[in-house]
Write an enzyme that holds these catalytic residues in place. Structure first.
Site, short mmCIF file in Angstrom:
data_model
loop_
_atom_site.label_atom_id
_atom_site.label_comp_id
_atom_site.label_asym_id
_atom_site.label_seq_id
_atom_site.Cartn_x
_atom_site.Cartn_y
_atom_site.Cartn_z
N SER A 15 -2.87 3.35 -7.64
CA SER A 15 -3.11 2.04 -6.87
C SER A 15 -4.70 1.72 -6.89
CB SER A 15 -2.59 2.12 -5.43
OG SER A 15 -3.43 0.62 -4.81
N TYR A 41 -5.30 6.48 2.69
CA TYR A 41 -4.21 6.07 1.61
C TYR A 41 -5.12 6.04 0.13
CZ TYR A 41 -1.45 2.65 -1.38
OH TYR A 41 -0.51 2.07 -2.23
N1 NAP Z 1 3.34 -2.76 -3.25
C1 NAP Z 1 1.95 -2.93 -3.75
O1 NAP Z 1 1.40 -3.76 -3.73
C2 NAP Z 1 1.59 -1.52 -4.38
C3 NAP Z 1 0.28 -1.78 -5.05
C4 NAP Z 1 -0.20 -0.44 -5.46
C5 NAP Z 1 0.46 0.62 -5.64
N2 NAP Z 1 1.71 0.68 -4.83
C6 NAP Z 1 2.54 1.93 -5.12
O2 NAP Z 1 3.72 1.66 -5.49
C7 NAP Z 1 4.76 2.94 -5.27
C8 NAP Z 1 6.04 2.29 -4.60
O3 NAP Z 1 5.50 1.43 -3.43
P1 NAP Z 1 6.46 0.08 -3.02
O4 NAP Z 1 5.50 -1.22 -2.99
O5 NAP Z 1 7.58 -0.15 -3.97
O6 NAP Z 1 6.84 0.52 -1.64
P2 NAP Z 1 8.33 0.84 -0.76
O7 NAP Z 1 9.16 -0.16 -1.14
O8 NAP Z 1 8.00 0.99 0.37
O9 NAP Z 1 8.76 2.08 -1.65
C9 NAP Z 1 8.25 3.32 -1.53
C10 NAP Z 1 9.28 4.49 -1.41
O10 NAP Z 1 8.92 5.85 -1.01
C11 NAP Z 1 9.76 6.41 -0.43
N3 NAP Z 1 9.09 7.42 0.38
C12 NAP Z 1 8.35 7.37 1.50
N4 NAP Z 1 7.97 8.41 2.06
C13 NAP Z 1 8.88 9.21 1.41
C14 NAP Z 1 8.96 10.61 1.68
N5 NAP Z 1 8.31 11.27 2.72
N6 NAP Z 1 9.87 11.34 0.88
C15 NAP Z 1 10.46 10.49 -0.05
N7 NAP Z 1 10.50 9.24 -0.35
C16 NAP Z 1 9.36 8.90 0.38
C17 NAP Z 1 10.21 5.33 0.77
O11 NAP Z 1 11.56 5.78 1.23
P3 NAP Z 1 11.97 4.96 2.48
O12 NAP Z 1 12.59 3.77 2.04
O13 NAP Z 1 12.97 6.17 2.92
O14 NAP Z 1 10.80 4.78 3.37
C18 NAP Z 1 10.58 4.09 -0.51
O15 NAP Z 1 11.52 4.27 -1.14
C19 NAP Z 1 3.92 3.48 -3.77
O16 NAP Z 1 3.24 4.84 -4.35
C20 NAP Z 1 2.56 2.64 -3.52
O17 NAP Z 1 1.63 3.30 -3.17
C21 NAP Z 1 2.34 -0.29 -4.56
#
Ligand code: NAP
Length: 318
Positions: free
Chosen positions: A158, A183
């Protein structure tokens, strides 16, 4: 090994979707593992990868929720895995290796953001534990399945890495906890992991990349109160994503591009965004992005590898 860190005119940009970057790429017969591939960006990546013919294994800490989200998607398989549970990661990996299946692609996508202060297992800060150390252990333990195919490993980092280098003297925040710094540190760790994994795995044909997906409203922001999201400029007053935010399908694009693009074969270790290799960050504006020097420093990457293998007691290359 020096990393090439500038755009390569891939033909894609911030508007490209996961489906578009996979146009013309046939993943029939390929197996992909994507952590958290049932929510937000991971779900969009799973959809696009299966449409391109891949078989997708989705480790999930909430398997019932994952089954529901993936219902009707062909060639998907849900396995239970909590990245905060090192013993569980070992059990998962052993069980997977016993199947003698190989993996062509791993996307380290799962993550937490703005988590309250919590020490996990033997005292690891929660962001570092889930976002980095869990994936570090998983990839190392699954390495025998990866090495067989000359695979790609993509870490979803990120532009949050702008917020913090690795806190070498206090990675677990014994003092002064701040969830944004935590983070940020974990996202720097994601990028450095790709740098050193790529160096170690190059001999077997492995290529590792880190990506910034962009800014996208997903369940990742669940711990940030609406007022704070408004103040940060992420949301409009009527609840829509702010200008410059991507759709989830656009947000998933760079990870699947890094996982599959033939253009990247010579660029292992690079940090990517907007469907291309990222340029060095020219400003501190995280919406513009780019990569800060501490997130691609080969010496830091090697140092973080040593720290991570000491903490997890896992190292496929030792
Ligand atoms: N959205 C943004 O703007 C953004 C920007 C930069 C980077 N990112 C990165 O993109 C990636 C995906 O994020 P997203 O936005 O798609 O968020 P999200 O919808 O919350 O997805 C995150 C996933 O990680 C899983 N997770 C969390 N803790 C876990 C654990 N202990 N063991 C196994 N799985 C776990 C969650 O499971 P649960 O559903 O069970 O919680 C969920 O399936 C992340 O690495 C995030 O840092 C996102």
């Amino acid at each position: 090994m020096a990393i090439t860190q500038h755009k390569i005119s891939s033909g894609f940009d911030a508007h490209s979707t996961a489906e578009e970057v996979l146009t013309g790429i046939d993943l029939t017969g390929k197996t992909v593992l994507i952590t958290g591939g049932y929510s937000g960006l991971g779900l969009e990546a799973t959809r696009a990868l299966t449409r391109a013919g891949a078989h997708v294994i989705v480790p999930a800490r909430r398997p019932a929720v994952a089954q529901q989200a993936l219902h009707g998607l062909p060639r998907t398989e849900v396995w239970e895995l909590d990245l905060a549970d090192l013993a569980g990661i070992r059990a998962f990996s052993n069980q997977f290796l016993e199947t003698a299946k190989t993996l062509d692609i791993i996307i380290n996508n799962a993550g937490v953001m703005a988590h309250p202060y919590q020490l996990i297992g033997s005292g690891w800060e929660a962001h570092l534990a889930v976002n980095h150390l869990g994936h570090f252990a998983l990839v190392n333990l699954l390495y025998p399945a990866l090495a067989a195919t000359g695979a790609r490993v993509v870490s979803v980092a990120s532009s949050g890495h702008f917020l913090s280098d690795i806190r070498w003297n206090d990675p677990h925040f014994r003092r002064g906890y701040d969830h944004w710094l935590a983070y940020g540190q974990s996202k720097t760790a994601n990028a450095l992991f790709a740098v050193h994994l790529n160096a170690l795995g190059a001999g077997s044909g492995l290529r590792a990349f880190a990506v910034h997906p962009g800014s996208i409203l997903t369940p990742l922001q669940r711990r940030i109160p609406r007022e704070e999201q408004l103040a940060q400029g992420w949301l409009t007053r009527d609840g829509r994503p702010a200008e410059g935010f991507k759709t989830p399908a656009q947000g998933a694009a760079t990870a699947v591009w890094a996982a599959t693009s033939p253009l990247l074969e010579e660029y292992g270790g690079a940090y990517c965004q907007d469907g291309d290799i990222a340029d060095p960050a020219a400003t501190d504006d995280m919406l513009i992005g780019g990569v800060k020097p501490w997130a691609i420093d080969p010496d830091s990457a090697a140092k973080l590898w040593t720290l991570s293998s000491e903490l997890t007691k896992v190292d496929a290359f030792s």
